[in-house]
Write an enzyme that holds these catalytic residues in place. Structure first.
Site, PDB file in Angstrom:
ATOM      1  N   LYS A  25      41.503  36.443  41.395  1.00  0.00           N
ATOM      2  CA  LYS A  25      42.563  35.984  40.545  1.00  0.00           C
ATOM      3  C   LYS A  25      43.859  35.326  41.436  1.00  0.00           C
ATOM      4  CE  LYS A  25      42.410  39.506  37.194  1.00  0.00           C
ATOM      5  NZ  LYS A  25      41.363  40.911  37.677  1.00  0.00           N
ATOM      6  N   LYS A  39      36.155  47.608  28.970  1.00  0.00           N
ATOM      7  CA  LYS A  39      37.470  47.118  28.713  1.00  0.00           C
ATOM      8  C   LYS A  39      37.513  45.806  27.564  1.00  0.00           C
ATOM      9  CE  LYS A  39      39.456  43.832  31.721  1.00  0.00           C
ATOM     10  NZ  LYS A  39      40.056  43.241  32.926  1.00  0.00           N
ATOM     11  N   ASP A  85      42.668  40.286  44.463  1.00  0.00           N
ATOM     12  CA  ASP A  85      42.339  40.695  43.208  1.00  0.00           C
ATOM     13  C   ASP A  85      41.100  40.053  42.650  1.00  0.00           C
ATOM     14  OD1 ASP A  85      42.454  42.239  40.949  1.00  0.00           O
ATOM     15  OD2 ASP A  85      44.136  41.219  40.093  1.00  0.00           O
ATOM     16  N   LYS A 119      49.548  43.992  38.801  1.00  0.00           N
ATOM     17  CA  LYS A 119      48.374  43.429  38.129  1.00  0.00           C
ATOM     18  C   LYS A 119      49.013  42.081  37.277  1.00  0.00           C
ATOM     19  CE  LYS A 119      44.557  44.398  37.457  1.00  0.00           C
ATOM     20  NZ  LYS A 119      43.496  43.821  38.246  1.00  0.00           N
TER      21      LYS A 119
END
Length: 532
Positions: free
Chosen positions: A488, A416, A326, A375
């Site tokens: 991530k 975002k 990620d 996520k």
């Protein structure tokens, strides 16, 4: 698409397809040797062993281990293949690389803009090489010049997508780039069309079905899919005369795959499950298996558990490089930096509330609960090691409350909105609240990470090392934890700690490269300026 080089010799002296010629710097040390094809270094690695006495006191023992590093100076011709090439990230990074190759400039309502690689650690950051003893000046050099690395302008680009849309039209669909820039790269990108990909509807949101018009036959894992992906990689290498290819998953977030004994828990079971068409094998895992068998580095840029235990074992067995998971681009990068700062400052963080909404296709896919759960896991675990490291602030098993919310709002597109509240306990029962509002142009932050991951993964294929007492050099572990700064949920070799601290991740990356040229980690003690 064939690569286009800006020049025959890069700043770090790497010549396309040949050995390094004239590097930006050399190391004057008896422990470093330069040959036409290699850089060899002898490196003393200093650590501290901790033992406990019978009365539970700690004893720290300094330890030095000698390692030998060897770097192949020949970069060769490199290609990048993306799974999900027609998505926001894939089309954006493609346009950006073309713009940089051609040195493009374009007009915006804020004035003229020029192509750059801002946001790329490799291309747009510097590292301290050392200090000039005469002036005391710190000498900083581009990160890209630490070792002979591939230049993104020279990468051949290709990939797969479940959508048949050419990459120029995909760029329009993404709504990320300025119209004036899109016009400059449209002709070249219109000629780029993704290869058919695999599509298993159970693993991505049902709202993605209308895109799936460029898929291979079959809706669950099969060995024919593995072989087709392998053939696609071989054909791409042959078409562009490449020495190696790096494959990047930048497609939709999948749901988590269940870890089922006898199905995906070992390498043999995973291979048999693909051959028998088991429904718990994800598309990303099929791509990973194909790349491992093809000895092609594979990096997962989405949060799902692509690397099930069987895939990890297969990579180790074949000594093939993998990395994940990620992309760490906006909100989570800020979180890992801020949490590191607060806890290192002795401030007890007690809760983190993270909310974001976005309107791109990633947001649409994540509106499905199963995909959102993938996520949520990758975003929630980024503080674990920092909390565990401070037993003064946190008792065993104590952890800050941590909530992650993602909502799909089509109107904001790729811009975002990320809102975070950090609530902390301070001196004598007081409290501190930090609120952040972060507008992340998602794909413009993620695209440079794709470049970094590809360039660094390729770099690691040319580094080998051994302990002083060993006879033979070997490569790094199959799991490239050195890529953690860009991810991530960093994947680490089994049984090794996960490091989420942004500062530690960057230092590890820099210091491994320094070791490859025989330099110790740069000290921030600056004793040379403190003695009279």
């Amino acid at each position: 698409m064939a690569p286009h080089a800006n020049s025959d010799v890069a700043a770090n002296g790497a010549v396309n397809g040949s050995a390094q010629s004239s590097p930006l710097f050399t190391v004057n040390s008896p422990n470093v040797e330069y040959t036409d094809n290699e850089i060899k270094s002898k490196y003393a690695y200093h650590t501290t062993d901790i033992t406990r006495t019978a009365d539970n006191k700690l004893v720290a023992t300094p330890k030095a281990t000698t390692y030998h590093f060897k770097v192949d100076r020949k970069v060769g011709k490199v290609g990048m293949m993306m799974v999900g090439w027609g998505g926001n990230n894939g089309s954006t990074v493609t346009a950006g690389m073309i713009a940089n190759r051609r040195g493009l400039q374009w007009e915006t309502r804020e004035g003229m803009r020029a192509a750059n690689y801002y946001g790329s650690v490799v291309m747009s950051s510097t590292v301290k090489l050392g200090t000039d003893p005469k002036t005391g000046e710190e000498i900083n050099i581009p990160f890209h010049d630490m070792l002979p690395m591939a230049h993104p302008n020279d990468l051949a680009i290709g990939g797969w997508d479940i959508s048949s849309m050419n990459i120029a039209d995909a760029m329009d669909r993404a709504q990320v780039l300025e119209p004036s820039l899109k016009q400059l790269v449209r002709k070249e990108m219109a000629e780029m069309k993704p290869l058919p990909s695999i599509y298993y509807p159970d693993f991505i949101a049902a709202n993605q079905e209308d895109r799936a018009d460029n898929v291979l036959e079959g809706t669950k894992a099969c060995w024919a899919h593995v072989e087709k992906i392998q053939q696609d990689i071989q054909d791409f290498k042959a078409q562009h005369g490449l020495d190696k290819v790096i494959v990047m998953w930048t497609a939709n977030t999948e749901r988590y795959a269940d870890i089922v004994p006898g199905v995906n828990d070992t390498a043999d079971n995973l291979l048999n499950s693909i051959k028998s068409g088991h429904e718990e094998v994800a598309p990303s895992t099929v791509f990973a298996v194909a790349c491992i068998l093809e000895n092609t580095p594979f990096i997962n840029g989405s949060p799902q558990n692509t690397f099930v235990p069987g895939a990890l074992e297969l990579a180790e067995k074949h000594k093939a490089f993998i990395g994940g998971d990620d992309f760490k681009s906006g909100q989570t990068k800020m979180k890992s930096a801020l949490v590191d700062f607060l806890i290192n400052a002795g401030i007890k963080l007690t809760s983190i509330a993270s909310y974001n909404h976005l309107g791109n296709n990633d947001g649409k896919n994540l509106s499905s609960q199963k995909q959102f759960r993938s996520k949520e896991i990758s975003k929630s675990n980024v503080v674990d090691d920092m909390v565990a490291a401070n037993h003064i602030l946190y008792e065993k098993d104590e952890h800050p409350d941590h909530t992650v919310v993602i909502k799909y709002m089509p109107a904001v597109g790729d811009n975002k909105r990320a809102l975070d509240e950090y609530y902390a306990e301070i001196f004598m029962g007081g409290h501190q609240t930090i609120s952040l509002f972060n507008i992340c142009e998602d794909s413009l932050l993620a695209s440079p990470l794709i470049i970094d991951l590809v360039v660094l993964a390729e770099m690691m294929t040319r580094v080998s090392w051994k302990a002083d007492e060993d006879a033979d050099y070997k490569g790094f572990h199959s799991v490239l934890s050195v890529l953690s700064y860009m991810l991530k949920a960093p994947l680490t070799p089994p049984g090794t700690p996960v490091v989420n601290s942004l500062n530690k991740q960057r230092n590890a990356l820099t210091n491994i490269f320094r070791a490859c040229v025989g330099l110790q980690p740069e000290s921030d003690m600056t004793l040379e300026h403190k003695l009279f």
